[in-house]
Design a protein around this motif. Structure first.
Motif, PDB file in Angstrom:
ATOM      1  N   VAL A   1      -8.762  17.473  83.475  1.00 19.56           N
ATOM      2  CA  VAL A   1      -9.201  18.647  83.809  1.00 19.56           C
ATOM      3  C   VAL A   1     -10.488  19.362  83.260  1.00 19.56           C
ATOM      4  N   ALA A   2     -10.835  18.981  81.923  1.00 16.98           N
ATOM      5  CA  ALA A   2     -12.283  19.525  81.279  1.00 16.98           C
ATOM      6  C   ALA A   2     -13.326  18.961  82.303  1.00 16.98           C
TER       7      ALA A   2
ATOM      8  N   GLU B   1     -15.608  16.444  73.954  1.00 15.79           N
ATOM      9  CA  GLU B   1     -16.628  15.428  73.626  1.00 15.79           C
ATOM     10  C   GLU B   1     -16.192  14.060  73.065  1.00 15.79           C
ATOM     11  N   ARG B   2     -15.353  14.488  72.157  1.00 10.01           N
ATOM     12  CA  ARG B   2     -14.961  13.172  71.257  1.00 10.01           C
ATOM     13  C   ARG B   2     -13.909  12.134  72.169  1.00 10.01           C
ATOM     14  N   ALA B   3     -12.824  13.053  72.776  1.00 10.01           N
ATOM     15  CA  ALA B   3     -11.749  12.323  73.270  1.00 10.01           C
ATOM     16  C   ALA B   3     -12.178  11.704  74.714  1.00 10.01           C
ATOM     17  N   GLY B   4     -13.187  12.516  75.209  1.00 13.39           N
ATOM     18  CA  GLY B   4     -13.834  11.874  76.599  1.00 13.39           C
ATOM     19  C   GLY B   4     -14.473  10.695  76.448  1.00 13.39           C
TER      20      GLY B   4
ATOM     21  N   ARG C   1     -26.170   7.360  84.498  1.00 16.53           N
ATOM     22  CA  ARG C   1     -27.004   8.738  84.817  1.00 16.53           C
ATOM     23  C   ARG C   1     -28.013   9.054  83.428  1.00 16.53           C
ATOM     24  N   ILE C   2     -29.231   9.040  83.947  1.00 19.29           N
ATOM     25  CA  ILE C   2     -30.453   9.345  82.931  1.00 19.29           C
ATOM     26  C   ILE C   2     -31.158  10.636  83.122  1.00 19.29           C
ATOM     27  N   SER C   3     -31.596  11.100  82.353  1.00 17.78           N
ATOM     28  CA  SER C   3     -32.405  12.219  82.164  1.00 17.78           C
ATOM     29  C   SER C   3     -33.807  12.070  81.649  1.00 17.78           C
ATOM     30  N   ALA C   4     -34.916  12.315  82.257  1.00 19.09           N
ATOM     31  CA  ALA C   4     -36.113  11.797  81.727  1.00 19.09           C
ATOM     32  C   ALA C   4     -37.168  12.916  81.851  1.00 19.09           C
TER      33      ALA C   4
ATOM     34  N   MET D   1     -25.549  16.468  77.333  1.00 22.68           N
ATOM     35  CA  MET D   1     -25.169  15.167  77.996  1.00 22.68           C
ATOM     36  C   MET D   1     -23.666  15.269  78.338  1.00 22.68           C
ATOM     37  N   VAL D   2     -22.852  15.942  77.609  1.00 18.51           N
ATOM     38  CA  VAL D   2     -21.546  15.722  77.586  1.00 18.51           C
ATOM     39  C   VAL D   2     -20.876  16.859  79.032  1.00 18.51           C
ATOM     40  N   GLU D   3     -21.641  17.787  79.203  1.00 19.93           N
ATOM     41  CA  GLU D   3     -21.333  18.791  80.115  1.00 19.93           C
ATOM     42  C   GLU D   3     -21.745  18.521  81.539  1.00 19.93           C
ATOM     43  N   GLU D   4     -23.061  17.837  81.419  1.00 21.48           N
ATOM     44  CA  GLU D   4     -23.826  17.427  82.792  1.00 21.48           C
ATOM     45  C   GLU D   4     -23.544  16.313  82.997  1.00 21.48           C
ATOM     46  N   GLY D   5     -22.704  15.424  82.147  1.00 22.71           N
ATOM     47  CA  GLY D   5     -22.528  14.091  82.504  1.00 22.71           C
ATOM     48  C   GLY D   5     -23.541  13.051  82.487  1.00 22.71           C
ATOM     49  N   TYR D   6     -24.434  13.085  81.625  1.00 28.36           N
ATOM     50  CA  TYR D   6     -25.378  11.663  81.274  1.00 28.36           C
ATOM     51  C   TYR D   6     -25.071  10.766  80.471  1.00 28.36           C
ATOM     52  N   ASP D   7     -25.239   9.870  80.736  1.00 27.15           N
ATOM     53  CA  ASP D   7     -24.936   8.482  79.832  1.00 27.15           C
ATOM     54  C   ASP D   7     -26.257   8.383  78.667  1.00 27.15           C
ATOM     55  N   LEU D   8     -27.486   8.838  79.079  1.00 26.64           N
ATOM     56  CA  LEU D   8     -28.447   8.620  78.374  1.00 26.64           C
ATOM     57  C   LEU D   8     -29.678   9.530  78.845  1.00 26.64           C
TER      58      LEU D   8
END
Length: 296
Positions: A12-13, A66-69, A94-97, A133-140
């Motif tokens: 859901v989150a 954040e932790r459980a996800g 997914r990377i943000s640079a 990173m968690v909210e926007e779904g970035y891995d790095l």
């Protein structure tokens, strides 16, 4: 704790609502709602703020997500690796640079990584702002001199310095007010402090041109509009060929690029592979190495 309810909460989150989570998971909306309510009751915490048209994580819900996800993602990736008989990198990365690094090096890095790991689907976005990173779904994320963040860990992989450069025909003597090109809007400072071979000096400046990127500033300096403070890696080739001259080094801390990722016990194979690829691309992590990589 009911692990099924925890999985439903994370679903859901991640999807931002019960309806979207139901469509994504194939589980009834009523079941998801009941499971989340049961999880809240067992924890004695409200995990979502429920409005008429929106669903928002509470502070406690955000921490749990954040932790459980991250933990559930690790479990899924471990199961997939075992099922496929190995830990070969695969899936979405997914990377943000930051803008400058993206313009100069990220395209080449991404292409090389894609060729080496064809089962990874890489997505790179360019932005200088801090991202969640968690909210926007970035891995790095790759960031320049990032502020400390307890939720992230990382590795410094490149170090650069700022130098003041100008076209060869732009000269000055001590006491002159020098035209300069800056990135962004002019600040309050009327001088730059430089370290030169002859010692420390203050350069009196007059910002005559303001631009939004370092590459634009470099191009303007090449045209002789004024001097500028630029990363050594960006102008290393121009200095070597004599297209620009170096007036001195900007006083202050060096510029350090970090690769950051969520703090977790295990890294996904995709993130680990990309970190190793960065290390192979920049084994020394120096400005000259970045300049050579860009020019190659």
């Amino acid at each position: 704790m009911d692990l099924v309810a925890l999985v439903d909460f994370v679903t859901v989150a991640r999807n931002g609502g019960f309806g979207r989570a139901s469509r994504a998971s194939g589980r009834p909306k009523a079941t998801l709602s009941r499971r989340v309510a049961e999880l809240e009751a067992s924890l004695g915490l409200r995990l979502f703020e429920r409005g008429a048209r929106m669903l928002k994580l509470t502070e406690e819900g955000r921490a749990l997500h954040e932790r459980a996800g991250a933990l559930l993602t690790e479990i899924d990736e471990t199961a997939a690796a075992i099922a496929s008989g190995g830990d070969r990198p695969r899936g979405r990365l997914r990377i943000s640079a930051p803008l400058l690094f993206s313009q100069t090096a990220m395209g080449k890095l991404a292409a090389g990584f894609a060729l080496k790991y064809p089962e990874v689907r890489m997505e790179v976005t360019t932005e200088d702002r801090p991202v969640d990173m968690v909210e926007e779904g970035y891995d790095l994320v790759i960031r320049v001199n990032p502020d400390p963040d307890e939720s992230l860990v990382g590795r410094a992989f490149l170090r650069d310095g700022l130098v003041v450069v100008a076209a060869p025909d732009l000269v000055y003597t001590v006491g002159d007010v020098v035209p300069v090109v800056i990135r962004g809007t002019p600040g309050q400072s009327s001088s730059w402090t430089l370290n030169t071979p002859t010692g420390r000096t203050n350069l009196q400046i007059d910002p005559v041109l303001s631009l939004s990127s370092m590459t634009m500033v470099r191009d303007a300096v090449r045209m002789g509009v004024g001097a500028a403070r630029l990363p050594l890696s960006l102008v290393s080739h121009d200095l070597a060929t004599g297209r620009l001259v170096r007036w001195g080094d900007v006083e202050g801390p060096e510029t350090v690029l970090w690769a950051l990722y969520p703090s977790r016990r295990l890294l996904s194979a995709r993130v680990s592979a990309f970190l190793d690829y960065l290390k192979q691309a920049f084994p020394l992590g120096t400005a000259d190495e970045l300049a050579a990589y860009v020019e190659d």
